[in-house]
Design an enzyme around this catalytic site. Structure first.
Site, short mmCIF file in Angstrom:
data_model
loop_
_atom_site.label_atom_id
_atom_site.label_comp_id
_atom_site.label_asym_id
_atom_site.label_seq_id
_atom_site.Cartn_x
_atom_site.Cartn_y
_atom_site.Cartn_z
N SER A 100 0.82 -1.21 0.00
CA SER A 100 0.00 0.00 0.00
C SER A 100 0.86 1.27 0.00
O SER A 100 1.74 1.41 -0.85
CB SER A 100 -0.96 -0.06 1.19
OG SER A 100 -1.95 0.93 1.13
N ASP A 156 -9.23 -3.77 -5.46
CA ASP A 156 -9.06 -4.62 -4.27
C ASP A 156 -9.86 -4.10 -3.08
O ASP A 156 -9.63 -4.51 -1.94
CB ASP A 156 -7.58 -4.75 -3.90
CG ASP A 156 -6.94 -3.43 -3.43
OD1 ASP A 156 -7.66 -2.43 -3.27
OD2 ASP A 156 -5.72 -3.42 -3.20
N HIS A 185 -7.49 -5.65 -0.32
CA HIS A 185 -6.29 -4.88 0.00
C HIS A 185 -5.54 -5.50 1.18
O HIS A 185 -4.32 -5.70 1.11
CB HIS A 185 -6.70 -3.45 0.33
CG HIS A 185 -5.60 -2.45 0.29
ND1 HIS A 185 -5.03 -2.01 -0.89
CD2 HIS A 185 -4.95 -1.79 1.28
CE1 HIS A 185 -4.09 -1.11 -0.62
NE2 HIS A 185 -4.01 -0.97 0.69
#
Length: 426
Positions: free
Chosen positions: A199, A366, A400
């Site tokens: 991320s 995601d 995610h």
């Protein structure tokens, strides 16, 4: 090949053979950069700290370092501390320095830089949100903490900055990560490292690489593996910023939840996560009856949701140049992203009331990162003639957080890391 890249490659080619793994066995060392809010840091209060309530300062002033983020155990014991932690987490903008800093009287330090201990939280839910399961998966295939497995936590309240922009926090991080990369390589027979990010950690690593000298990159970085990050920011972040318009709702009952509300106007990093005009162009992202907002008129959007002229100017002078300065890292790179999960693509405030709940138009992704930003990564990195190797891996029906917590996704991630080792040892 451009002349500059050719000369840099020749310089690295003249380094000792061990620098490329030819004379040393064993895996390449791995350095992990976690996602947003997944690094812990301590704080210390000085006499300059002016607490919002007397209880916030009296019990801490002059008593040394304490865990500021994330202090799950303390807040479970005494939820009344939440306003104190919120106040001590905020950033202020120093006009004279042209940079962000802590609130007056608050000193902070990142916990356990160089190790993965900063990714381990006392909140049991964080095992699936941060990198703890990935650490365990890497240890399961032979990696060992402090030997060939390292961590690079960072203060996620701050953002990377484009060259020439004052950013002391990011400059300090760059220096620390540079030393860590070199030390990890030295401990492993001069083998270059594999950077693995999740991320927002990918944003930090990408800018770190691009601001490092090219010969150094080619000498010390074997591969860059970026998880759950495209390029160009998030439409979701426009919805989050719009939700802070007017009188905000009461903060969630957890410190982590409060960051998503309280931190929106206080953290530098939030502006760096807005959609980039380089990726989204004039595509409408926030839709109202009278006006649509795209990445190209975010200045107007920020004004509409209540940002001051000074805050809007900081977006224009700090965040936007970073977005427009994006370029390929020119080290071998693999991007791994989840798809098949509804992900915010557009938000509709039809009556123009940003205090209300919007209608959300979902696309693919995601759940956080939209697939359009992944495709942009393919274009901007994969098609760059200087980027000699780029691979994009899409994992269906992976969220995610699932990328670093689901067993099947972790197997794919570890497999890609091991393939880097196999390719360089063959």
């Amino acid at each position: 090949m451009p002349l500059g890249l050719l000369l840099a490659t020749l310089l690295v080619a003249g380094a000792p053979a061990a620098a490329h793994g030819d004379a040393v066995s064993g895996p390449h060392p791995v350095i992990l950069l976690p996602g947003f809010s997944c690094s812990q840091f301590d704080a210390r209060l000085t006499d300059d700290y002016d607490p919002p309530t007397p209880g916030c300062g009296v019990r801490r002033k002059g008593r040394g370092w304490f865990r500021l983020w994330e202090n799950y155990t303390a807040l479970q014991a005494d939820p009344s501390l939440l306003p104190c932690y919120q106040d001590q987490l905020r950033l202020v903008y120093d006009r004279a320095a042209g940079d962000y800093r802590n609130a007056p009287g608050v000193k902070t330090r990142v916990v356990s830089f160089g190790t993965t201990r900063s990714f381990r939280f006392d909140d049991p839910q964080q095992k699936n949100t941060c990198m703890e399961k990935l650490v365990e998966a890497l240890e399961g295939v032979g990696y060992r903490e402090g030997a060939n497995l390292f961590g690079a936590p960072y203060d996620f309240r701050y953002a990377p900055a484009a060259p020439g922009v004052a950013a002391r926090a990011f400059a300090n991080f760059r220096s620390s990560l540079t030393r860590l990369v070199e030390r990890a390589s030295e401990r492993n027979g001069d083998r270059p490292v594999i950077l693995v990010t999740h991320s927002f950690g990918g944003t930090y690593a990408m800018e770190f690489l691009n601001q490092s000298p090219l010969p150094w990159r080619l000498r010390y970085v074997e591969h860059f593996v970026m998880l759950c990050q495209g390029v160009g920011g998030l439409a979701l972040n426009m919805q989050i910023l719009a939700s802070t318009t007017g009188s905000p709702p009461p903060p969630p009952p957890t410190l982590r939840g409060s960051v998503l509300t309280f931190g929106n106007r206080n953290f530098e990093s939030v502006l760096s996560l807005l959609p980039s005009p380089k990726v989204y162009g004039d595509t409408p992202l926030v839709i109202t009856r009278s006006k649509n907002y795209s990445a190209e008129n975010i200045l107007e959007f920020l004004t509409a949701v209540g940002f001051s002229d000074e805050e809007v100017a900081r977006y224009r002078t700090r965040a936007l140049p970073l977005m427009l300065n994006f370029r390929a890292p020119v080290v071998p790179m693999t991007a791994i992203n989840g798809v098949g999960v509804p992900t915010v693509d557009k938000v509709v405030y039809w009556d123009g009331d940003f205090t209300g709940k919007p209608q959300v138009v979902n696309g693919d992704g995601d759940g956080i990162v939209n697939v359009e930003t992944v495709r942009a990564l393919d274009r901007l990195v994969g098609n760059d003639p200087d980027q000699l190797y780029f691979k994009s891996v899409l994992i269906p029906n992976t969220t995610h957080n699932g990328m670093i917590s689901d067993d099947s996704a972790l197997k794919t991630v570890v497999k890609e890391i091991l393939e880097v080792n196999q390719a360089t040892s063959s």
